[in-house]
Scaffold this active site. Structure first.
Site, short mmCIF file in Angstrom:
data_model
loop_
_atom_site.label_atom_id
_atom_site.label_comp_id
_atom_site.label_asym_id
_atom_site.label_seq_id
_atom_site.Cartn_x
_atom_site.Cartn_y
_atom_site.Cartn_z
CE LYS A 192 -0.40 0.04 5.05
NZ LYS A 192 -1.31 0.00 6.22
CE1 TYR B 83 9.19 32.28 1.30
CE2 TYR B 83 9.54 29.91 1.33
CZ TYR B 83 9.23 31.07 0.64
OH TYR B 83 8.95 31.01 -0.70
#
Length: 370
Positions: A38, A264
């Protein structure tokens, strides 16, 4: 010379074979091995993983959602596929692609039988999931009569397996809880088998269950993270080989003067002359902001280079003040020497999260495929 020129995820199939062989060695010859593929094969490539595992002998596959199983079928995978968390809207296409659903609640059981009857199925293989303590999804032990009653009213389905999931099989401090889960599953499975009149397969062990609880191997075991090279324990990690290696390059090098800031929100402020490298990978690629401000690091020329400032969407910046390197040099985010588990631990998370977060925009390169 750098061996990579851009950000790539290398997938080593020889390592996958090694891990598969090691896990097989921990179970009896007659016990089946279900490979969990998965989440894009735990962040790698589900089709590549499944094709190789099918070739080397995996008995079953498991995915979380029907769409994942359908993709494997379209890629030519013929091995049985268990869908662990199907939704009713997908039941029709699930049947069309010969996928086997986990039925985990009264609603799901009734809805699947309804769809199977409408599609005129007979003895379609299903798997009954019991909750033994994880308290996520699954029937309760007192639902046995309800399940049997509904099965007796139809011939559209047949139970291929009864299964459950261990909650803390990697935690040695939770041995009592795990043993109680195992005993609970045995009791419920025995009641089901007595009322069914036939014996489906039983499975409960995940990777840590395979390694720590041989009494819970039953007829089949399920392994995900172990196949990809992680055993949730330093002892087992040393026996496994990480399948995926995440690599990148240095795009640009800067030198910051004392007092200058980086990134940032000016999250990093240089206290002295600081040499930095910018690398083309960021939180859109799976390196989350939790790795900012020295919570994460990469390896350059065999040395640790800590992430400084905030992780950007497409870039990270690292401190290379004491590392001799140049633009274009290779950067290792994780590999067999510095594992994803080690990187994840520094940011307070686990290897599963780091591995499965790797963006599909990162190029996958398959190596050692023979």
């Amino acid at each position: 010379m750098s061996s990579v020129k851009e950000t790539v995820l290398e997938i080593n199939l020889a390592h996958l074979t090694h891990n598969y062989t090691y896990l097989r060695s921990k179970i009896r010859p007659e016990v089946k091995l279900l490979a969990v593929v998965k989440a894009a094969g735990y962040g790698s490539d589900a089709v590549v993983m499944a094709k190789h595992l099918e070739k080397i002998g995996a008995d079953y596959f498991a995915v979380a959602y029907a769409s994942e199983g359908i993709a494997l079928r379209k890629a030519g995978i013929r091995t049985p596929i268990l869908v662990l968390h199907p939704q009713p809207i997908n039941f029709s296409s699930l049947i069309d692609h010969e996928l086997e659903p986990s039925l985990y609640s009264p609603r799901i059981l009734k809805e699947f039988i309804k769809v199977a009857e409408a599609k005129k199925q007979k003895e379609y293989p299903v798997h009954i999931k019991f909750n033994t303590g994880l308290n996520r999804i699954g029937f309760w032990e007192n639902d046995v009569e309800y399940i049997i009653d509904h099965l007796n009213k139809t011939n559209t389905v047949i139970i291929r397996s009864l299964f459950s999931h261990l909650a803390a099989s990697e935690d040695h401090n939770e041995k009592e809880f795990t043993v109680n889960q195992i005993n609970s599953f045995k009791k419920t499975a025995s009641e089901m088998i007595a009322k069914l009149g036939y014996r489906p397969m039983l499975h409960q062990s995940n990777t840590s269950g395979v390694l720590n609880y041989p009494e819970a191997h039953f007829d089949m075991v399920r392994t995900g993270i172990g196949l990809y090279g992680y055993g949730n324990d330093i002892i087992f990690d040393s026996q496994l080989k990480p399948v995926a290696s995440l690599k990148s390059v240095i795009s640009q090098i800067h030198t910051l003067e004392p007092g200058e800031t980086l990134g940032y929100n000016r999250a990093f402020k240089a206290e002295h002359f600081t040499k930095t490298a910018t690398i083309p990978i960021g939180h859109a690629d799976g390196i989350g902001r939790q790795y900012s401000n020295k919570k994460g690091f990469v390896s350059i020329q065999g040395k640790k280079a800590y992430i400084i400032g905030n992780v950007c969407m497409d870039m990270i910046m690292v401190d290379i003040t004491n590392i001799e390197c140049k633009e274009g040099d290779e950067v290792i985010i994780f590999d067999h020497t510095t594992s994803a588990a080690t990187i994840a631990e520094g940011a307070g998370t686990i290897s599963y999260e780091l591995l499965t977060a790797i963006s599909p925009r990162i190029k996958r390169i398959v190596i050692d495929s023979n």
